[in-house]
Design an enzyme around this catalytic site. Sequence first.
Site, PDB file in Angstrom:
ATOM      1  N   LYS A 126       0.974  -0.802   0.145  1.00  0.00           N
ATOM      2  CA  LYS A 126       0.152  -0.586   0.189  1.00  0.00           C
ATOM      3  C   LYS A 126       0.832   1.147   0.239  1.00  0.00           C
ATOM      4  CE  LYS A 126      -4.014   1.639   2.793  1.00  0.00           C
ATOM      5  NZ  LYS A 126      -3.987   1.401   3.684  1.00  0.00           N
ATOM      6  N   SER A 139      -9.806   1.667   2.391  1.00  0.00           N
ATOM      7  CA  SER A 139      -9.305   2.458   1.708  1.00  0.00           C
ATOM      8  C   SER A 139      -8.027   1.681   0.515  1.00  0.00           C
ATOM      9  CB  SER A 139      -7.980   3.382   3.078  1.00  0.00           C
ATOM     10  OG  SER A 139      -7.147   3.187   3.012  1.00  0.00           O
ATOM     11  N   SER A 146     -10.087  -0.830   6.869  1.00  0.00           N
ATOM     12  CA  SER A 146      -9.156  -0.072   5.665  1.00  0.00           C
ATOM     13  C   SER A 146      -9.027  -1.776   4.545  1.00  0.00           C
ATOM     14  CB  SER A 146      -8.615   0.963   5.409  1.00  0.00           C
ATOM     15  OG  SER A 146      -9.327   2.333   5.247  1.00  0.00           O
TER      16      SER A 146
HETATM   17  N1  GLN Z   1     -13.020   4.572   5.992  1.00  0.00           N
HETATM   18  C1  GLN Z   1     -12.729   4.627   7.237  1.00  0.00           C
HETATM   19  C2  GLN Z   1     -12.404   6.133   7.532  1.00  0.00           C
HETATM   20  O1  GLN Z   1     -12.648   6.727   6.158  1.00  0.00           O
HETATM   21  C3  GLN Z   1     -11.804   3.453   7.700  1.00  0.00           C
HETATM   22  C4  GLN Z   1     -10.519   3.779   7.206  1.00  0.00           C
HETATM   23  C5  GLN Z   1      -9.039   3.175   7.610  1.00  0.00           C
HETATM   24  O2  GLN Z   1      -9.570   2.280   8.197  1.00  0.00           O
HETATM   25  N2  GLN Z   1      -8.237   3.563   7.159  1.00  0.00           N
HETATM   26  O3  GLN Z   1     -11.629   6.000   8.218  1.00  0.00           O
END
Ligand code: GLN
Length: 485
Positions: free
Chosen positions: A76, A151, A175
């Site tokens: 990532k 994400s 995410s």
């Molecule tokens: N969707 C959540 C956010 O936008 C979690 C994102 C994540 O786990 N990085 O904060």
Amino acid sequence: MLQHTLAELSALLLARKISSEELLRAYIDRNETLGRELNCFISFIPELALEQARRADKLLQTGEASALAGIPIGHKDIFCTEGIKTSCASRILDNFIAPYNATVVERLNKAGMVTLAKTNMDEFAMGSSNETSFYGASLNPWDKQRVPGGSSGGSASAVAARLLPAATGTDTGGSIRQPAAFCGISGLKPTYGRVSRYGMIAFASSLDQGGTLTRDARDSAMLLGEMAGFDPLDSTSVDHPVDDYTGALDKPIEGLRVGLPKQFFNSKLDSGIADRIDDAIKELEKAGARIFDIELPNTHLSIPAYYVISPAECSSNLERYDGVRFGYRCENPVDLSDLYCRSREEGFGKEVKRRIMIGTYVLSSGYYDAYYLKAQKVRRLIRDDFQQAFSQVDVILGPTTPSTAFKLNENMDDPLNMYLSDIFTVSVNLAGLPAMSIPVGFSDSLPVGMQLIGNYFDESRLLNLAHQYQTVTDWHEHTAEGFEL
Ligand code: GLN
């Protein structure tokens, strides 16, 4: 060659039936023909990968290579990679070449893995759809009109489309698990502190945790074994022995106590998802698991608490992007204040700015007690709920997401609805627990993910349960139309 899992590739490479270079070239070819349309990668680095593959081949010839030597992987783009662009999918880091490796990358490099790509993601990992990326959304291979989740969407999409055998991800509120569910693959978020955060660009430091996106539980176990462990460079890394994750996979699950939280099976849950989870529960019962109803009474408070705590931490972490030392700088600033303001205005996207504003607000004097401190108290209640539950059961089971993959643009103008797609995942981060999502079938031809939550440092139990399920089902082997092998 590309049909193989990490475990199978490892056996073939160690027996020298295939070479790392040959394997890498097969992946490069597949990416050339099928990769572009999914936009899974921010950087694709075949030349550097070829050098790594040749080194791995030399190591494999000595007979001293580790199990992961010579296998391609994607990281990532939140993990710093020395000499390679590390953008966090933000314009503000579009020109940033990391001067060092994240510990996760360093450990996998040492094991001989080959970095083929840096994967697409939501900007600074803020999002649930991959649509906040400066480089545009990555797409879901099961339906290219739909999001892969976020994400870590690029990692999930690439593994699902078999463009990579495995990838790393990070999970602050879901995410890893949510994109794994949307793309029909296995995603593991370890216990907070299990995997080093050093060199992993911070979003919300008390919640962020690196983990794995793979085809199946065995592959997750192999990767986690290399990634996990104490790191003196990360003050929140925990000095706790690393289990033999692959060794624990084959244990029978007879008698294992599995809890179903009432709050995860409510009317808002898509009926297709509920049905697939029911089927999976029946399979586990056949294998001897004992099912119990449990309560996680404060589940409804997890999204509100998360959206105070994570923006607060993000507003502080993202202060460092000021256009001075590294990253994007606006043109012709008139003075220092203009330099700061315009670099940040032009460098950050809309969702990141929204979070910084919320975070600054909840931390400001007068509001700190009302919002931030209150959210921290709620966080404790959520943690206590889980501890209470783990006095009754060994593993908690439920859906990963309330719906299957949604359409591109469907939630972009409705942040609240977007935030709610993590309703079943964020409480796990607030408590710091390990959890996994594994594929359990389809609803209207889209993958459905089941979440398994464990007690602290109980990753091996989650992997064991997931693996036992995957030995009697084949949902993890399905590939999307157009991406078959
Ligand atoms: N969707 C959540 C956010 O936008 C979690 C994102 C994540 O786990 N990085 O904060």
